[in-house]
Scaffold this motif. Sequence first.
Motif, PDB file in Angstrom:
ATOM      1  N   ALA A  99      49.460   6.037 -62.294  1.00 47.18           N
ATOM      2  CA  ALA A  99      50.086   7.081 -61.476  1.00 47.18           C
ATOM      3  C   ALA A  99      49.114   8.215 -61.186  1.00 47.18           C
ATOM      4  O   ALA A  99      49.038   8.710 -60.055  1.00 47.18           O
ATOM      5  CB  ALA A  99      51.331   7.620 -62.178  1.00 47.18           C
ATOM      6  N   LEU A 100      48.347   8.617 -62.190  1.00 45.72           N
ATOM      7  CA  LEU A 100      47.372   9.694 -62.007  1.00 45.72           C
ATOM      8  C   LEU A 100      46.335   9.300 -60.964  1.00 45.72           C
ATOM      9  O   LEU A 100      45.975  10.092 -60.096  1.00 45.72           O
ATOM     10  CB  LEU A 100      46.702  10.031 -63.337  1.00 45.72           C
TER      11      LEU A 100
ATOM     12  N   GLU B 292      55.251   6.672 -61.859  1.00 46.68           N
ATOM     13  CA  GLU B 292      55.618   7.621 -62.919  1.00 46.68           C
ATOM     14  C   GLU B 292      56.446   8.737 -62.285  1.00 46.68           C
ATOM     15  O   GLU B 292      55.893   9.676 -61.710  1.00 46.68           O
ATOM     16  CB  GLU B 292      54.358   8.194 -63.569  1.00 46.68           C
ATOM     17  N   PRO B 293      57.792   8.619 -62.341  1.00 48.11           N
ATOM     18  CA  PRO B 293      58.644   9.621 -61.687  1.00 48.11           C
ATOM     19  C   PRO B 293      58.355  11.060 -62.094  1.00 48.11           C
ATOM     20  O   PRO B 293      58.542  11.971 -61.303  1.00 48.11           O
ATOM     21  CB  PRO B 293      60.058   9.198 -62.096  1.00 48.11           C
ATOM     22  N   LEU B 294      57.871  11.284 -63.305  1.00 46.26           N
ATOM     23  CA  LEU B 294      57.506  12.640 -63.720  1.00 46.26           C
ATOM     24  C   LEU B 294      56.004  12.859 -63.574  1.00 46.26           C
ATOM     25  O   LEU B 294      55.350  13.385 -64.471  1.00 46.26           O
ATOM     26  CB  LEU B 294      57.959  12.893 -65.158  1.00 46.26           C
ATOM     27  N   ILE B 295      55.474  12.474 -62.417  1.00 42.05           N
ATOM     28  CA  ILE B 295      54.032  12.598 -62.168  1.00 42.05           C
ATOM     29  C   ILE B 295      53.561  14.040 -62.351  1.00 42.05           C
ATOM     30  O   ILE B 295      52.444  14.285 -62.777  1.00 42.05           O
ATOM     31  CB  ILE B 295      53.640  12.056 -60.772  1.00 42.05           C
ATOM     32  N   GLY B 296      54.424  14.986 -62.076  1.00 38.93           N
ATOM     33  CA  GLY B 296      54.064  16.387 -62.280  1.00 38.93           C
ATOM     34  C   GLY B 296      53.685  16.687 -63.715  1.00 38.93           C
ATOM     35  O   GLY B 296      52.812  17.502 -63.982  1.00 38.93           O
ATOM     36  N   TRP B 297      54.315  15.998 -64.667  1.00 41.39           N
ATOM     37  CA  TRP B 297      53.981  16.164 -66.081  1.00 41.39           C
ATOM     38  C   TRP B 297      52.571  15.633 -66.355  1.00 41.39           C
ATOM     39  O   TRP B 297      51.825  16.209 -67.124  1.00 41.39           O
ATOM     40  CB  TRP B 297      55.004  15.417 -66.939  1.00 41.39           C
ATOM     41  N   VAL B 298      52.229  14.540 -65.683  1.00 44.73           N
ATOM     42  CA  VAL B 298      50.922  13.905 -65.885  1.00 44.73           C
ATOM     43  C   VAL B 298      49.802  14.763 -65.304  1.00 44.73           C
ATOM     44  O   VAL B 298      48.732  14.863 -65.892  1.00 44.73           O
ATOM     45  CB  VAL B 298      50.904  12.492 -65.263  1.00 44.73           C
TER      46      VAL B 298
ATOM     47  N   LEU C  42      56.752  22.745 -65.993  1.00 45.74           N
ATOM     48  CA  LEU C  42      56.922  21.313 -65.729  1.00 45.74           C
ATOM     49  C   LEU C  42      57.738  21.098 -64.463  1.00 45.74           C
ATOM     50  O   LEU C  42      57.351  20.308 -63.597  1.00 45.74           O
ATOM     51  CB  LEU C  42      57.602  20.621 -66.913  1.00 45.74           C
ATOM     52  N   LEU C  43      58.846  21.816 -64.334  1.00 44.42           N
ATOM     53  CA  LEU C  43      59.695  21.680 -63.149  1.00 44.42           C
ATOM     54  C   LEU C  43      58.926  22.031 -61.883  1.00 44.42           C
ATOM     55  O   LEU C  43      58.990  21.310 -60.879  1.00 44.42           O
ATOM     56  CB  LEU C  43      60.935  22.569 -63.293  1.00 44.42           C
ATOM     57  N   LYS C  44      58.150  23.108 -61.936  1.00 44.92           N
ATOM     58  CA  LYS C  44      57.340  23.523 -60.788  1.00 44.92           C
ATOM     59  C   LYS C  44      56.344  22.432 -60.408  1.00 44.92           C
ATOM     60  O   LYS C  44      56.206  22.070 -59.241  1.00 44.92           O
ATOM     61  CB  LYS C  44      56.603  24.823 -61.132  1.00 44.92           C
ATOM     62  N   ARG C  45      55.641  21.885 -61.406  1.00 46.01           N
ATOM     63  CA  ARG C  45      54.626  20.861 -61.136  1.00 46.01           C
ATOM     64  C   ARG C  45      55.271  19.585 -60.592  1.00 46.01           C
ATOM     65  O   ARG C  45      54.758  18.965 -59.676  1.00 46.01           O
ATOM     66  CB  ARG C  45      53.850  20.589 -62.429  1.00 46.01           C
ATOM     67  N   VAL C  46      56.430  19.188 -61.117  1.00 46.53           N
ATOM     68  CA  VAL C  46      57.140  18.003 -60.626  1.00 46.53           C
ATOM     69  C   VAL C  46      57.576  18.221 -59.181  1.00 46.53           C
ATOM     70  O   VAL C  46      57.414  17.341 -58.331  1.00 46.53           O
ATOM     71  CB  VAL C  46      58.343  17.653 -61.535  1.00 46.53           C
ATOM     72  N   LEU C  47      58.117  19.407 -58.890  1.00 51.07           N
ATOM     73  CA  LEU C  47      58.555  19.711 -57.514  1.00 51.07           C
ATOM     74  C   LEU C  47      57.387  19.711 -56.541  1.00 51.07           C
ATOM     75  O   LEU C  47      57.504  19.217 -55.416  1.00 51.07           O
ATOM     76  CB  LEU C  47      59.297  21.049 -57.471  1.00 51.07           C
ATOM     77  N   ILE C  48      56.249  20.236 -56.965  1.00 50.48           N
ATOM     78  CA  ILE C  48      55.059  20.226 -56.106  1.00 50.48           C
ATOM     79  C   ILE C  48      54.642  18.787 -55.814  1.00 50.48           C
ATOM     80  O   ILE C  48      54.318  18.438 -54.675  1.00 50.48           O
ATOM     81  CB  ILE C  48      53.898  21.024 -56.757  1.00 50.48           C
ATOM     82  N   ALA C  49      54.666  17.941 -56.844  1.00 48.07           N
ATOM     83  CA  ALA C  49      54.291  16.536 -56.648  1.00 48.07           C
ATOM     84  C   ALA C  49      55.241  15.848 -55.679  1.00 48.07           C
ATOM     85  O   ALA C  49      54.819  15.103 -54.788  1.00 48.07           O
ATOM     86  CB  ALA C  49      54.268  15.808 -57.997  1.00 48.07           C
TER      87      ALA C  49
END
Length: 193
Positions: free
Chosen positions: A121-122, A151-157, A169-176
């Motif tokens: 995913a990365l 990876e649905p939570l790619i923002g976490w990665v 985490l929420l911000k990074r997931v939303l940006i992704a």
Amino acid sequence: TDHGLREGKLFPQKMITKFEELSDAFVPPSATLIRKSLIDEVGGFDPQYSVSTDFDLWLKLWQRCHVAPIDKVLVTTVMDGRDHAGQDEIKVGIETAKIVKNLKLVPECRNRKPLLRKWIALRFYLVGRRYLDARSYFQATKYFIKAVLTEPLIGWVVRRPEEQGCVALLKRVLIAYAAIPACLLKGLIHGRR
């Protein structure tokens, strides 16, 4: 006489000792000592890969043997200024994702599947970023979608180390996730690239 040679580090140096650290490491084959029998056991360099054959070999070897790094310069490389395969980040990203996806894990390493999914995913996400930088919006969209589907939570990665907590985490997931419609819209506005 001076031939215009400059000393410097081509790649960031990192002493790696674990399989988990291989994802972002560069291990030049010329700076390693490996028993030929081990290379034969894992099938050697896979000719289907053109720019990341060493990465494929390391993933196969590191599942089966202990690695002991030596903290001293073993190899000096002279670069002539021309591009080399490792500089095409898009091609390397796509190929390394394929390598990780095709990796056959030995039984003792099956617990690493979630880690490998994150690596794939990365790579898709970073390829999407490179295409976005090149203004190839439809290609960027394609790879951002692949990253999210892998990876649905790619923002976490892809979060930065300093980004901690639920809000970050929420911000990074939303940006992704927002990258997908943003790239698609830019592609429609600016034309196919």
